[in-house]
Scaffold this active site. Structure first.
Site, PDB file in Angstrom:
ATOM      1  N   LYS A 178       0.864  -1.182   0.000  1.00 10.01           N
ATOM      2  CA  LYS A 178       0.000   0.000   0.000  1.00 10.01           C
ATOM      3  C   LYS A 178       0.896   1.226   0.000  1.00 10.01           C
ATOM      4  O   LYS A 178       1.385   1.662   1.032  1.00 10.01           O
ATOM      5  CB  LYS A 178      -0.923   0.056   1.224  1.00 10.01           C
ATOM      6  CG  LYS A 178      -1.999   1.161   1.053  1.00 10.01           C
ATOM      7  CD  LYS A 178      -2.361   1.858   2.350  1.00 10.01           C
ATOM      8  CE  LYS A 178      -1.494   3.050   2.642  1.00 10.01           C
ATOM      9  NZ  LYS A 178      -1.645   4.210   1.713  1.00 10.01           N
ATOM     10  N   GLU A 253       9.246   2.091  10.859  1.00 11.08           N
ATOM     11  CA  GLU A 253      10.258   3.144  10.703  1.00 11.08           C
ATOM     12  C   GLU A 253       9.501   4.459  10.765  1.00 11.08           C
ATOM     13  O   GLU A 253       8.767   4.810   9.853  1.00 11.08           O
ATOM     14  CB  GLU A 253      10.991   2.968   9.371  1.00 11.08           C
ATOM     15  CG  GLU A 253      12.315   3.719   9.311  1.00 11.08           C
ATOM     16  CD  GLU A 253      12.180   5.123   8.770  1.00 11.08           C
ATOM     17  OE1 GLU A 253      12.030   6.056   9.586  1.00 11.08           O
ATOM     18  OE2 GLU A 253      12.219   5.282   7.547  1.00 11.08           O
ATOM     19  N   CYS A 287      12.923  11.884   7.457  1.00 13.24           N
ATOM     20  CA  CYS A 287      12.943  11.491   8.864  1.00 13.24           C
ATOM     21  C   CYS A 287      14.348  11.554   9.439  1.00 13.24           C
ATOM     22  O   CYS A 287      14.524  11.700  10.649  1.00 13.24           O
ATOM     23  CB  CYS A 287      12.356  10.086   9.030  1.00 13.24           C
ATOM     24  SG  CYS A 287      13.036   8.880   7.873  1.00 13.24           S
ATOM     25  N   GLU A 387       8.626  16.826  15.419  1.00 12.74           N
ATOM     26  CA  GLU A 387       9.071  16.667  14.033  1.00 12.74           C
ATOM     27  C   GLU A 387       8.265  17.588  13.125  1.00 12.74           C
ATOM     28  O   GLU A 387       7.047  17.469  13.037  1.00 12.74           O
ATOM     29  CB  GLU A 387       8.924  15.222  13.578  1.00 12.74           C
ATOM     30  CG  GLU A 387       9.521  14.982  12.206  1.00 12.74           C
ATOM     31  CD  GLU A 387       9.475  13.520  11.783  1.00 12.74           C
ATOM     32  OE1 GLU A 387      10.442  13.055  11.160  1.00 12.74           O
ATOM     33  OE2 GLU A 387       8.460  12.856  12.070  1.00 12.74           O
TER      34      GLU A 387
END
Length: 481
Positions: A178, A253, A287, A387
């Site tokens: 996906k 992750e 990231c 973040e």
């Protein structure tokens, strides 16, 4: 008389890839794909639903009955074919990433190439990893876990697809992928490429759709044994929680708030440009981006003007231009998110060393933000802890080396970090004390055989080569009396 501009044709995608063929979507919801450089609709994609997902899972389950018993040689041959097929479309994959995502060409092509080369890295890891060990009357084998659901993010589509697929294939698993719906054009190019690898039917299945529909079905479906996910912490938490009902194996992750420690002996002419590359890679939508720059308080007055000067050399604009360092944000939503954090930093009292609110001049049509550097940041500020996923760098001063290590580790994340300094032994000692899945010294580098993944809220498990393949394997012991 003024010429009338020809309107661009809008591409349409109405199929998914199931059981070795492109099949019409059962789901009927249609989503616009918007080019981030100018906000124009460039494609419309029909999103999959639970029925599409269940069809893909069923195809993968059927295929696993045979592929799960494949030999090393079988898998290695498929990995080489996948590499050859994807390699033939590197230019197209790069162009799609530039147009649909807004990835700058100087980053997009290397990231696509890294993804394509993941197939060869996994082939090497497969050849090096013993799948059977015996002693006395005991035999231990490494067995594929089963059908794997791969859920990938929008910021490096080709890399994530190839990386996860390579590990699953090497381990003997079949796959339902996906991808992010925001990467539909990139995914179509990739799947067309991989289709040419002449894979066993059902080995690879791809359903493009929303996470709360397609991703949720993969997570709860008992015929899916494993989920490998790259994305946000919030979604990772839900996958871990909801997957527990069917005892899913998970690799997650997730996010990062990566520190870059500039040591007292660093040569600023080298260290400052290296720190900015780490901070603004992939336009800050990474990231691993080094979004906290830790500098000696004793050198702060020397460092600030160097950063301000270096920022002037960073070009923002057309991602297809090789000179461009920073492109647009992926969407209006992401643009607004980054802008909200820039405002928050100003409200928190941080000093705007470069950038600030609003579009860069002349780039008002797209989702461009001003690359922003904040100085005088305290590590407990929101801009230092949360973040942002955009080109925003926080400069934080430290008193001593111990203080730098404390600040670096004072985060819920632990994915990536960097140390910049002249004395390598010293840099290694500092690196060994950072609670992070990867630490680079004196600049961004990579090793396709090294593990990738994080401590704490940056995730669970590891990816890349042997480490990634092991995440798709179970151990079985056979003992004779």
């Amino acid at each position: 008389m003024k010429a009338i501009a020809k309107k661009e044709a809008i591409k349409t995608i109405t199929t998914h890839y199931i059981d070795g063929a492109f099949v019409e979507s059962h789901g009927r919801e249609v989503m616009d794909i918007i080019r981030p450089t100018d906000g124009q609709v460039i494609a419309r994609v029909t999103l999959g639903d639970e029925e599409d997902t269940r069809r893909a899972i069923a195809a993968a389950k059927r295929a696993f009955a045979n592929y799960g018993r494949s030999t090393k040689e079988d898998r290695a041959s498929i990995l080489r074919r996948l590499h050859e097929a994807a390699s033939a479309r590197i230019d197209d994959l790069t162009a799609a990433m530039v147009e649909e995502y807004g990835g700058v060409i100087q980053f997009a092509r290397p990231i696509v190439e890294s993804g394509v080369n993941a197939f060869l890295a996994s082939e090497k890891a497969l050849q090096d990893l013993p799948l059977t060990r015996s002693w006395g009357k005991t035999t231990v084998t490494l067995e594929p876990v089963g059908v794997a659901g791969l859920i990938t993010a929008w910021n490096a589509n080709a890399l994530f697809i190839c990386l996860k697929l390579a590990s699953a294939v090497a381990a003997g698993c079949t796959v339902v992928l996906k991808p992010s719906e925001l990467s539909s054009l990139q995914t179509r190019v990739m799947v067309e490429a991989l289709h040419e690898a002449n894979l066993p039917k059902g080995l690879l299945n791809v359903v493009t759709g929303l996470g709360n529909i397609v991703g949720a079905e993969l997570t709860r479906n008992p015929d899916v044994a494993k989920i490998s996910f790259t994305g946000s912490v919030g979604v990772g938490e839900s996958i871990m929680r909801d997957g527990a009902a069917t005892m899913k194996r998970v690799t997650l992750e997730l996010g990062g708030k990566s520190p870059t420690i500039l040591l007292d002996d660093a040569v600023l002419d080298k260290a400052i440009p290296a720190a900015l590359v780490l901070a603004f890679m992939n336009s800050g939508q990474a990231c691993a981006a080094g979004t906290r720059l830790l500098v000696p308080k004793s050198r702060l007055d020397e460092i600030k003007p160097r950063i301000r000067e270096a920022m002037r050399a960073l070009t923002v604009g057309d991602p297809a231009d090789p000179k461009t360092a920073i492109g647009p944000m992926v969407s209006q939503k992401q643009y607004e998110r980054v802008e909200s954090y820039i405002r928050k930093g100003i409200e928190e009292g941080a000093e705007v060393l470069a950038g600030g609110e609003g579009h860069p001049e002349g780039l008002e049509a797209g989702y461009f933000v001003k690359p922003t550097v904040f100085a005088n940041v305290q590590n407990d500020m929101a801009i230092a802890q949360e973040e942002i996923f955009g080109p925003v760098l926080c400069v934080i001063a430290y008193d001593s080396e111990d203080d730098a290590i404390r600040i670096a580790n004072d985060s819920k994340y632990g994915l990536h970090a960097a140390v910049l300094g002249t004395d390598l032994q010293h840099a290694r000692r500092v690196a060994s004390q950072i609670r992070s899945g990867r630490v680079v010294i004196n600049g961004m580098t990579d090793d396709p055989q090294a593990p990738w993944g994080g401590f704490k809220y940056s995730g669970v498990g590891r990816e890349y080569a042997r480490y990634g393949m092991e995440a798709f394997l179970e151990t079985r012991a056979i003992l004779e009396a």
